[in-house]
Design a protein around this motif. Structure first.
Motif, PDB file in Angstrom:
ATOM      1  N   GLY A 291       0.781  -1.219   0.000  1.00  0.00           N
ATOM      2  CA  GLY A 291       0.000   0.000   0.000  1.00  0.00           C
ATOM      3  C   GLY A 291       0.816   1.274   0.000  1.00  0.00           C
ATOM      4  N   VAL A 292       1.839   1.377  -0.849  1.00  0.00           N
ATOM      5  CA  VAL A 292       2.552   2.634  -0.989  1.00  0.00           C
ATOM      6  C   VAL A 292       2.200   3.240  -2.337  1.00  0.00           C
ATOM      7  CG1 VAL A 292       4.449   1.923   0.488  1.00  0.00           C
ATOM      8  CG2 VAL A 292       4.604   1.527  -1.955  1.00  0.00           C
ATOM      9  N   ALA A 293       2.329   4.536  -2.469  1.00  0.00           N
ATOM     10  CA  ALA A 293       1.972   5.207  -3.713  1.00  0.00           C
ATOM     11  C   ALA A 293       2.788   6.479  -3.846  1.00  0.00           C
ATOM     12  CB  ALA A 293       0.473   5.518  -3.727  1.00  0.00           C
ATOM     13  N   ASP A 294       2.722   7.085  -5.040  1.00  0.00           N
ATOM     14  CA  ASP A 294       3.427   8.355  -5.222  1.00  0.00           C
ATOM     15  C   ASP A 294       2.441   9.520  -5.335  1.00  0.00           C
ATOM     16  OD1 ASP A 294       2.322   7.907  -7.678  1.00  0.00           O
ATOM     17  OD2 ASP A 294       4.209   7.868  -8.793  1.00  0.00           O
ATOM     18  N   TRP A 295       1.196   9.300  -4.915  1.00  0.00           N
ATOM     19  CA  TRP A 295       0.186  10.352  -4.951  1.00  0.00           C
ATOM     20  C   TRP A 295      -0.732  10.168  -3.752  1.00  0.00           C
ATOM     21  CZ3 TRP A 295      -0.230  14.413  -8.327  1.00  0.00           C
ATOM     22  CH2 TRP A 295      -1.390  15.177  -8.263  1.00  0.00           C
ATOM     23  N   ILE A 296      -0.896  11.178  -2.929  1.00  0.00           N
ATOM     24  CA  ILE A 296      -1.752  11.101  -1.746  1.00  0.00           C
ATOM     25  C   ILE A 296      -2.768  12.235  -1.799  1.00  0.00           C
ATOM     26  CG2 ILE A 296      -1.824  11.124   0.772  1.00  0.00           C
ATOM     27  CD1 ILE A 296       1.027  10.153   0.811  1.00  0.00           C
ATOM     28  N   GLU A 297      -4.044  11.904  -1.581  1.00  0.00           N
ATOM     29  CA  GLU A 297      -5.105  12.899  -1.577  1.00  0.00           C
ATOM     30  C   GLU A 297      -5.664  13.061  -0.159  1.00  0.00           C
ATOM     31  OE1 GLU A 297      -8.042  11.995  -4.489  1.00  0.00           O
ATOM     32  OE2 GLU A 297      -6.695  12.386  -6.183  1.00  0.00           O
ATOM     33  N   PHE A 298      -6.294  14.224   0.085  1.00  0.00           N
ATOM     34  CA  PHE A 298      -6.822  14.545   1.402  1.00  0.00           C
ATOM     35  C   PHE A 298      -8.264  15.015   1.287  1.00  0.00           C
ATOM     36  CE2 PHE A 298      -2.304  15.206   1.412  1.00  0.00           C
ATOM     37  CZ  PHE A 298      -1.883  14.682   2.604  1.00  0.00           C
ATOM     38  N   CYS A 299      -9.091  14.596   2.232  1.00  0.00           N
ATOM     39  CA  CYS A 299     -10.445  15.125   2.308  1.00  0.00           C
ATOM     40  C   CYS A 299     -10.773  15.396   3.770  1.00  0.00           C
ATOM     41  CB  CYS A 299     -11.460  14.180   1.681  1.00  0.00           C
ATOM     42  SG  CYS A 299     -11.460  12.510   2.351  1.00  0.00           S
ATOM     43  N   VAL A 300     -11.703  16.334   4.007  1.00  0.00           N
ATOM     44  CA  VAL A 300     -12.023  16.814   5.352  1.00  0.00           C
ATOM     45  C   VAL A 300     -13.509  16.598   5.629  1.00  0.00           C
ATOM     46  CG1 VAL A 300     -12.081  18.828   6.865  1.00  0.00           C
ATOM     47  CG2 VAL A 300     -10.184  18.522   5.282  1.00  0.00           C
ATOM     48  N   TRP A 301     -13.828  16.114   6.831  1.00  0.00           N
ATOM     49  CA  TRP A 301     -15.209  15.961   7.292  1.00  0.00           C
ATOM     50  C   TRP A 301     -15.663  17.312   7.797  1.00  0.00           C
ATOM     51  CZ3 TRP A 301     -19.048  12.773   6.643  1.00  0.00           C
ATOM     52  CH2 TRP A 301     -20.053  12.626   7.586  1.00  0.00           C
ATOM     53  N   ASP A 302     -16.417  18.045   6.970  1.00  0.00           N
ATOM     54  CA  ASP A 302     -16.710  19.442   7.268  1.00  0.00           C
ATOM     55  C   ASP A 302     -18.201  19.725   7.100  1.00  0.00           C
ATOM     56  OD1 ASP A 302     -16.123  21.966   8.084  1.00  0.00           O
ATOM     57  OD2 ASP A 302     -14.716  22.411   6.470  1.00  0.00           O
ATOM     58  N   GLU A 303     -18.597  20.918   7.538  1.00  0.00           N
ATOM     59  CA  GLU A 303     -20.000  21.300   7.473  1.00  0.00           C
ATOM     60  C   GLU A 303     -20.480  21.371   6.024  1.00  0.00           C
ATOM     61  OE1 GLU A 303     -21.770  21.643  10.122  1.00  0.00           O
ATOM     62  OE2 GLU A 303     -20.138  21.555  11.583  1.00  0.00           O
ATOM     63  N   CYS A 304     -21.677  20.787   5.768  1.00  0.00           N
ATOM     64  CA  CYS A 304     -22.282  20.869   4.440  1.00  0.00           C
ATOM     65  C   CYS A 304     -23.745  20.461   4.583  1.00  0.00           C
ATOM     66  CB  CYS A 304     -21.549  19.973   3.436  1.00  0.00           C
ATOM     67  SG  CYS A 304     -21.817  18.224   3.721  1.00  0.00           S
ATOM     68  N   ASP A 305     -24.392  20.181   3.475  1.00  0.00           N
ATOM     69  CA  ASP A 305     -25.815  19.834   3.485  1.00  0.00           C
ATOM     70  C   ASP A 305     -26.039  18.329   3.497  1.00  0.00           C
ATOM     71  OD1 ASP A 305     -26.515  22.521   3.382  1.00  0.00           O
ATOM     72  OD2 ASP A 305     -26.401  22.565   1.196  1.00  0.00           O
ATOM     73  N   GLY A 306     -25.077  17.562   4.017  1.00  0.00           N
ATOM     74  CA  GLY A 306     -25.198  16.114   4.057  1.00  0.00           C
ATOM     75  C   GLY A 306     -26.209  15.658   5.093  1.00  0.00           C
ATOM     76  N   ALA A 307     -26.426  14.346   5.158  1.00  0.00           N
ATOM     77  CA  ALA A 307     -27.424  13.790   6.070  1.00  0.00           C
ATOM     78  C   ALA A 307     -27.087  14.078   7.528  1.00  0.00           C
ATOM     79  CB  ALA A 307     -27.538  12.282   5.841  1.00  0.00           C
ATOM     80  N   ASP A 308     -25.802  14.119   7.857  1.00  0.00           N
ATOM     81  CA  ASP A 308     -25.359  14.365   9.235  1.00  0.00           C
ATOM     82  C   ASP A 308     -25.003  15.831   9.464  1.00  0.00           C
ATOM     83  OD1 ASP A 308     -24.761  13.613  11.813  1.00  0.00           O
ATOM     84  OD2 ASP A 308     -22.686  13.120  11.378  1.00  0.00           O
ATOM     85  N   GLY A 309     -25.318  16.664   8.469  1.00  0.00           N
ATOM     86  CA  GLY A 309     -24.908  18.062   8.542  1.00  0.00           C
ATOM     87  C   GLY A 309     -23.476  18.264   8.144  1.00  0.00           C
ATOM     88  N   LYS A 310     -22.798  17.146   7.833  1.00  0.00           N
ATOM     89  CA  LYS A 310     -21.409  17.196   7.406  1.00  0.00           C
ATOM     90  C   LYS A 310     -21.202  16.241   6.242  1.00  0.00           C
ATOM     91  CE  LYS A 310     -19.250  18.509  11.786  1.00  0.00           C
ATOM     92  NZ  LYS A 310     -18.144  18.217  12.741  1.00  0.00           N
ATOM     93  N   TRP A 312     -17.794  14.709   3.374  1.00  0.00           N
ATOM     94  CA  TRP A 312     -16.371  14.712   3.037  1.00  0.00           C
ATOM     95  C   TRP A 312     -16.129  15.644   1.862  1.00  0.00           C
ATOM     96  CZ3 TRP A 312     -13.023  12.846   6.329  1.00  0.00           C
ATOM     97  CH2 TRP A 312     -13.414  11.849   7.200  1.00  0.00           C
ATOM     98  N   THR A 313     -15.191  16.554   2.032  1.00  0.00           N
ATOM     99  CA  THR A 313     -14.838  17.510   0.989  1.00  0.00           C
ATOM    100  C   THR A 313     -13.362  17.368   0.668  1.00  0.00           C
ATOM    101  OG1 THR A 313     -16.469  19.082   1.845  1.00  0.00           O
ATOM    102  CG2 THR A 313     -14.801  19.948   0.338  1.00  0.00           C
ATOM    103  N   LYS A 314     -13.059  17.234  -0.625  1.00  0.00           N
ATOM    104  CA  LYS A 314     -11.653  17.100  -1.010  1.00  0.00           C
ATOM    105  C   LYS A 314     -10.915  18.388  -0.688  1.00  0.00           C
ATOM    106  CE  LYS A 314      -8.489  15.958  -4.767  1.00  0.00           C
ATOM    107  NZ  LYS A 314      -8.314  15.546  -6.181  1.00  0.00           N
ATOM    108  N   LEU A 315      -9.798  18.249  -0.011  1.00  0.00           N
ATOM    109  CA  LEU A 315      -9.016  19.410   0.409  1.00  0.00           C
ATOM    110  C   LEU A 315      -7.862  19.680  -0.538  1.00  0.00           C
ATOM    111  CD1 LEU A 315      -8.358  21.582   2.551  1.00  0.00           C
ATOM    112  CD2 LEU A 315      -6.995  19.863   3.743  1.00  0.00           C
ATOM    113  N   ASN A 316      -7.015  18.695  -0.734  1.00  0.00           N
ATOM    114  CA  ASN A 316      -5.826  18.903  -1.553  1.00  0.00           C
ATOM    115  C   ASN A 316      -5.169  17.563  -1.830  1.00  0.00           C
ATOM    116  OD1 ASN A 316      -4.061  20.648  -2.959  1.00  0.00           O
ATOM    117  ND2 ASN A 316      -4.140  22.108  -1.272  1.00  0.00           N
TER     118      ASN A 316
END
Length: 398
Positions: A291-310, A312-316
């Motif tokens: 499980g190693v790679a040369d590309w890593i992505e990030f997402c954040v559990w943040d406020e939005c209109d989802g079912a839980d009020g939050k 996942w939003t891609k960060l960088n």
């Protein structure tokens, strides 16, 4: 000489200096100097060991955090060591090491206290350790045992309950089951204040928390990766434990393909994930680690209109010049990544997903594996209830 002169001046002026001024002066000093002060004056000792002063000193020392890490340099898992990167890299002598079957695992590091798992398996024994004060305390044995049913997996975590001013160790046990049965999960919590374990309700249903994980502290909670088998296949989620209410809940995560390596991290008060896109993962790596790679992505559990009020939003994302994988998190502001360099061993970098800034880190030599935790010096005692299990280490140099 400077410390001795400062000590004489403070002792001479103690009767005339306001308490706030004296506290402010002493809170700027390192632990080593404060330890000397305690031995020469009972009033100084009472002040330095007071909860208000310990908090004041911690607020200052938290601005200058370092890293504490455990590593070994061969695939067989031998030749372990602890290192502290505090201005300079130094080997740390481990308490009780001569009595242990296995080299301790780091459960977590919080406000100067390090929690170690010193058992041979299944997290059966723990120690709280203040490296700066050279004190440790062996915790009582956990209450959940395998006397009636065999253990399957055990996961742990260590964090700080701000509302109750309490440090807690969490132990989650999954028991073995037959083919058609659902896994049975139980949990217990150790309280630094009461110095005892309590079995609590693990309201997370039939699930498996990946063994070997330490809970990641984010915004007053501990978090682990988990999964369960449903009608639609394997469901992946984050098991979250609130250190104040001591309640569990599940947080859904993006539908990553099977085999993707995921790292939970805190990012500026929010829960975040670091993951590898499916096409980038080398599951059978030639570097000896899956499980190693040369590309890593990030997402954040943040406020939005989802079912839980939050949601996942891609960060960088970060493009590595070579393959690598996350090994730790730095104070909820960055991810520590180990890059595997062809013919050059390993290199560690600290990456900030918000601005894609990264810098090299001189943590330790190129080792086979490395477990990194943030660390600050503090006066926090290893026992919060005044218990007599506190043990002073023999004087030694780090």
């Amino acid at each position: 000489m400077r410390s001795k002169r400062r000590l004489r001046e403070l002792m001479a002026n103690k009767g005339t200096l306001p308490q706030e001024t004296l506290t402010d002066i002493l809170s700027r000093l390192p632990i080593k100097s404060l330890t000397r002060f305690q031995s020469v004056s009972k009033p100084f000792s009472a002040l330095i060991n007071s909860p208000a002063f310990i908090s004041a000193h911690l607020r200052r020392s938290s601005r200058h955090s370092s890293f504490f890490f455990r590593h070994f340099n061969n695939p067989s898992g031998s030749n372990f060591s602890f290192f502290l990167n505090n201005n300079q890299i130094g080997d740390v002598e481990v308490p009780l090491l001569g009595c242990l079957i296995r080299f301790p695992k780091i459960v977590g590091s919080c406000n100067g206290l390090v929690c170690l798992d010193i058992s041979s398996c299944y997290a059966r024994a723990f120690v709280l350790w203040n490296i700066a004060r050279k004190q440790y305390s062996c915790l009582p044995s956990p209450r959940i045992s395998d006397s009636r049913r065999a253990f399957w997996m055990v996961s742990t975590g260590f964090g700080f309950d701000r509302k109750k001013n309490d440090y807690k160790v969490v132990r989650i046990v999954s028991f073995g089951c037959e083919k058609d049965e659902s896994p049975v999960v139980m949990a217990e919590v150790f309280s630094w204040r009461t110095f005892c374990w309590r079995v609590i309700e693990a309201s997370i249903g039939a699930c498996a928390i990946h063994e070997g994980q330490n809970g990641v502290v984010v915004n007053g909670g501990l978090h682990w990766l988990g999964n369960s088998a449903g009608k639609s296949g394997i469901q992946k989620f984050i098991v979250s434990f609130d250190l104040d209410t001591e309640e569990f809940r599940k947080i859904p995560i993006p539908d990553f393909p099977a085999g993707i390596c995921v790292k939970i991290m805190g990012f500026k008060g929010s829960l975040a994930l670091a993951f590898y896109p499916a096409k980038e993962v080398d599951v059978h790596s030639r570097h000896g680690r899956p499980g190693v790679a040369d590309w890593i992505e990030f997402c954040v559990w943040d406020e939005c209109d989802g079912a839980d009020g939050k949601c996942w939003t891609k960060l960088n994302s970060i493009q590595l010049t070579t393959v690598g994988y996350p090994v730790g998190v730095a104070n909820e502001t960055g991810l520590i990544i180990k890059k595997l360099m062809e013919g050059q061993g390993a290199q560690f970098i600290l990456f900030d997903p918000s601005n894609q800034y990264y810098r090299g880190m001189h943590i330790c030599d190129a080792s086979y594996s490395c477990d990194v935790h943030s660390y600050v010096e503090s006066l926090v005692p290893v026992s919060g209830g005044g218990h007599d299990q506190v043990i002073e280490e023999e004087p030694s140099e780090v």
